[in-house]
Write a protein that holds these residues in place. Structure first.
Motif, short mmCIF file in Angstrom:
data_model
loop_
_atom_site.label_atom_id
_atom_site.label_comp_id
_atom_site.label_asym_id
_atom_site.label_seq_id
_atom_site.Cartn_x
_atom_site.Cartn_y
_atom_site.Cartn_z
N VAL A 198 0.82 -1.22 0.00
CA VAL A 198 0.00 0.00 0.00
C VAL A 198 0.85 1.27 0.00
N SER A 199 2.12 1.16 0.46
CA SER A 199 2.87 2.40 0.67
C SER A 199 3.04 3.27 -0.58
N PRO A 200 3.32 2.71 -1.77
CA PRO A 200 3.43 3.63 -2.92
C PRO A 200 2.12 4.37 -3.21
N PHE A 201 0.99 3.69 -2.97
CA PHE A 201 -0.30 4.35 -3.19
C PHE A 201 -0.48 5.50 -2.19
N VAL A 202 -0.17 5.18 -0.92
CA VAL A 202 -0.35 6.20 0.13
C VAL A 202 0.54 7.40 -0.17
N ASP A 203 1.81 7.14 -0.50
CA ASP A 203 2.75 8.24 -0.79
C ASP A 203 2.23 9.09 -1.93
N SER A 204 1.78 8.44 -3.00
CA SER A 204 1.40 9.24 -4.16
C SER A 204 0.12 10.02 -3.87
N LEU A 205 -0.82 9.41 -3.14
CA LEU A 205 -2.05 10.16 -2.83
C LEU A 205 -1.75 11.35 -1.93
N GLU A 206 -0.80 11.17 -1.02
CA GLU A 206 -0.45 12.30 -0.16
C GLU A 206 0.11 13.46 -0.98
N ARG A 207 1.00 13.10 -1.90
CA ARG A 207 1.56 14.16 -2.74
C ARG A 207 0.48 14.88 -3.54
N ILE A 208 -0.42 14.06 -4.10
CA ILE A 208 -1.45 14.67 -4.94
C ILE A 208 -2.43 15.48 -4.10
N SER A 209 -2.71 15.00 -2.88
CA SER A 209 -3.69 15.76 -2.09
C SER A 209 -3.09 17.12 -1.71
N GLY A 210 -1.78 17.16 -1.52
CA GLY A 210 -1.11 18.46 -1.30
C GLY A 210 -1.34 19.38 -2.48
N LEU A 211 -1.24 18.83 -3.67
CA LEU A 211 -1.46 19.63 -4.88
C LEU A 211 -2.91 20.13 -4.93
N ILE A 212 -3.84 19.23 -4.58
CA ILE A 212 -5.26 19.62 -4.64
C ILE A 212 -5.55 20.79 -3.67
N GLN A 213 -4.91 20.74 -2.49
CA GLN A 213 -5.07 21.88 -1.55
C GLN A 213 -4.63 23.18 -2.21
N LEU A 250 -4.42 23.84 -5.35
CA LEU A 250 -5.35 24.23 -6.43
C LEU A 250 -6.54 24.96 -5.85
N ARG A 251 -7.01 24.49 -4.71
CA ARG A 251 -8.16 25.13 -4.07
C ARG A 251 -7.82 26.55 -3.65
N GLN A 252 -6.60 26.68 -3.11
CA GLN A 252 -6.19 28.04 -2.71
C GLN A 252 -6.15 28.98 -3.91
N GLU A 253 -5.87 28.41 -5.06
CA GLU A 253 -5.80 29.23 -6.28
C GLU A 253 -7.17 29.33 -6.96
N ASP A 254 -8.18 28.90 -6.25
CA ASP A 254 -9.54 28.95 -6.82
C ASP A 254 -9.71 28.08 -8.05
N ILE A 255 -9.00 26.97 -8.07
CA ILE A 255 -9.22 25.99 -9.13
C ILE A 255 -9.91 24.81 -8.46
N PRO A 256 -11.22 24.77 -8.51
CA PRO A 256 -11.94 23.75 -7.75
C PRO A 256 -11.88 22.39 -8.45
N ILE A 257 -11.56 21.40 -7.69
CA ILE A 257 -11.46 20.04 -8.21
C ILE A 257 -12.59 19.23 -7.59
N ARG A 258 -13.32 18.52 -8.46
CA ARG A 258 -14.44 17.72 -7.94
C ARG A 258 -14.09 16.23 -7.87
N TYR A 259 -13.24 15.81 -8.82
CA TYR A 259 -12.94 14.37 -8.91
C TYR A 259 -11.47 14.10 -8.64
N PHE A 260 -11.22 13.09 -7.85
CA PHE A 260 -9.86 12.62 -7.64
C PHE A 260 -9.83 11.18 -8.15
#
Ligand code: LLP
Length: 416
Positions: free
Chosen positions: A207-222, A224-234
């Motif tokens: 599971v660790s590669p999945f967890v690592d990659s999702l953590e990185r991407i969730s950081g990106l999604i945060q 994006l939200r700060q930049e007013d780029i709303p994401i609905r689907y992950f």
């Protein structure tokens, strides 16, 4: 757990003796178990619990219409990578609103087809592709719903041909320039960025590669939200491994439990794209021993299935368990199990210990439901083999064996 098992000394698919199927449809033949497919899909889909989610089956793993139809009825959407896969998914009755389209080389024609079909979203893999999609959407008078496929630069520790999340791979947009790409995408009139997509590889058993990659991407999604780029689907991709030999991949429940701290509370709709984990262990390729060749150095069992029917052993040196359809009280031998193709790389297994077998006897090549038939070819002008679906005590041919006429369909001898 799957529904291929011995009853007495004889191998069954659900309640049907494999020997019976082989005698009716001939060999080689792919056999799939309905109950296994259902169980695997349901286990995966329900693991997400009450999180808003959609399970898009990766059509490349197994694209038979009957299988797509049955998964669709269970609620599956489709992860596609070509116009052909879109055609199949729609034919199988899967709603376009449940279809996501990935792939580094989408053509304009494929984009048009998918736009006209009104699919859920395009998983876009490069800036250039985004520009082309913008143009094509403009021409069609549509706005293309898009997720950018982000490459998290993660090693998934699988076979090098099927790892995709490293920086040097051809897939996705580098995580470090992803924010920039999203900002640029905003300036494109016919693009609506609604998601983020990641897929790091296949046959991943930890599971660790999945967890690592999702953590990185969730950081990106945060960000994006700060930049007013709303994401609905992950879209978290596919890649969960299965047991071919002695791998111990996480169960869907364990898998989801590990991801859940990252996914919970993100207020996103989660898409997953499982392929192998749904169909891999739901299928077997049945083959017959043609000849037993004993050389000084080695024993060879020459069988009627070749690398054109199942490419994974030759291409990846992949291990597939080989089970005799009848267990007999015989000694074990060490042998190479090889096909009829004129290449030394044509084998199902090398140096495999298995029960001594004789000409005419059947072998089941296990875990062949994913990337088995879909990667098969007509090499050596061999008609592709039939596919059979078993449900309880019934079985049906879901793809007929090709004929010699099928082999030459569309070929033309020019008159000059
Ligand atoms: N999503 C994307 C974007 C993919 O590229 C793939 C597989 C999947 C989902 C499904 O991955 P799965 O859950 O099946 O691991 N032919 C190779 C596997 C190639 C996988 C390609 N992409 C094999 O036989 O092992």
């Amino acid at each position: 757990m799957n529904y291929f098992q011995y009853i007495g000394n004889e191998l069954f698919a659900e309640q049907v003796p494999i020997q019976e199927i082989a005698s009716q449809v001939g060999t080689p033949a792919y056999i799939y178990s309905y109950q296994t497919l259902k169980r695997h899909f349901t286990a995966h889909d329900s693991a997400f619990g009450n999180i808003d989610h959609l399970t898009c089956f990766a059509v490349k793993a197994n694209s038979n219409l009957a299988i797509l139809e049955l998964l669709g009825k269970l609620g599956a959407g489709a992860d596609i990578v070509s116009g052909g896969e879109l055609f199949r998914a729609l034919k199988a009755g899967i709603s376009p609103k449940k279809i996501v389209f990935a792939g580094v080389g989408k053509t304009q024609q494929e984009m048009e087809y998918a736009l006209e079909s009104e699919i859920l979203m395009f998983n876009v893999e490069s800036w250039q592709e985004l520009e082309v999609l913008n143009e094509v959407a403009g021409k069609c008078g549509k706005v293309a719903p898009v997720a950018l496929r982000v490459n998290p630069d993660i090693s998934s520790e699988t076979h090098p041909y099927i790892t995709t999340g490293l920086k040097e791979s051809k897939f996705g947009i580098d995580i470090h320039s992803a924010l920039e790409s999203y900002k640029k995408a905003r300036s494109l009139k016919n693009i609506n960025t609604i998601g983020t997509h990641v897929h790091i590889g296949s046959q991943i058993t930890k599971v660790s590669p999945f967890v690592d990659s999702l953590e990185r991407i969730s950081g990106l999604i945060q960000k994006l939200r700060q930049e007013d780029i709303p994401i609905r689907y992950f879209d978290i991709g596919g890649g969960l491994g299965i047991t071919y030999k002695d791998e111990a991949p996480p169960s869907p429940q364990e898998f989801f439990k590990a991801l859940s701290p990252t996914l919970q509370g993100m207020d996103l709709s989660i898409i997953s794209e499982p392929g192998r984990v749904i169909v891999g262990n739901a299928g077997a390729l049945i083959t017959k021993v043609l000849y037993v060749k004993k050389k000084e150095e080695k024993n060879f069992l020459i069988v009627d299935a070749g690398m054109n029917d199942i490419m994974r052993p030759s291409l990846y040196k992949a291990y597939h368990e080989l089970l005799p359809v009848f267990i007999e009280k015989r000694q074990n031998i060490l042998a190479d199990i090889v096909g009829p193709i004129c290449e030394s790389g044509d084998f199902l297994a090398r140096d495999r210990e298995l029960q001594e077998l004789f000409s005419g006897e059947l072998i089941a090549t296990m875990s062949a439901g994913a990337y088995g038939f879909t990667m098969s070819s007509n090499y050596n002008s061999r008609p592709r083999v039939p596919e059979v679906l078993v449900k309880g005590d019934k079985f049906r041919i879901i793809r007929e064996r090709e004929t010699y006429e099928d082999l030459i369909r569309g070929e033309i001898i020019p008159n000059f």
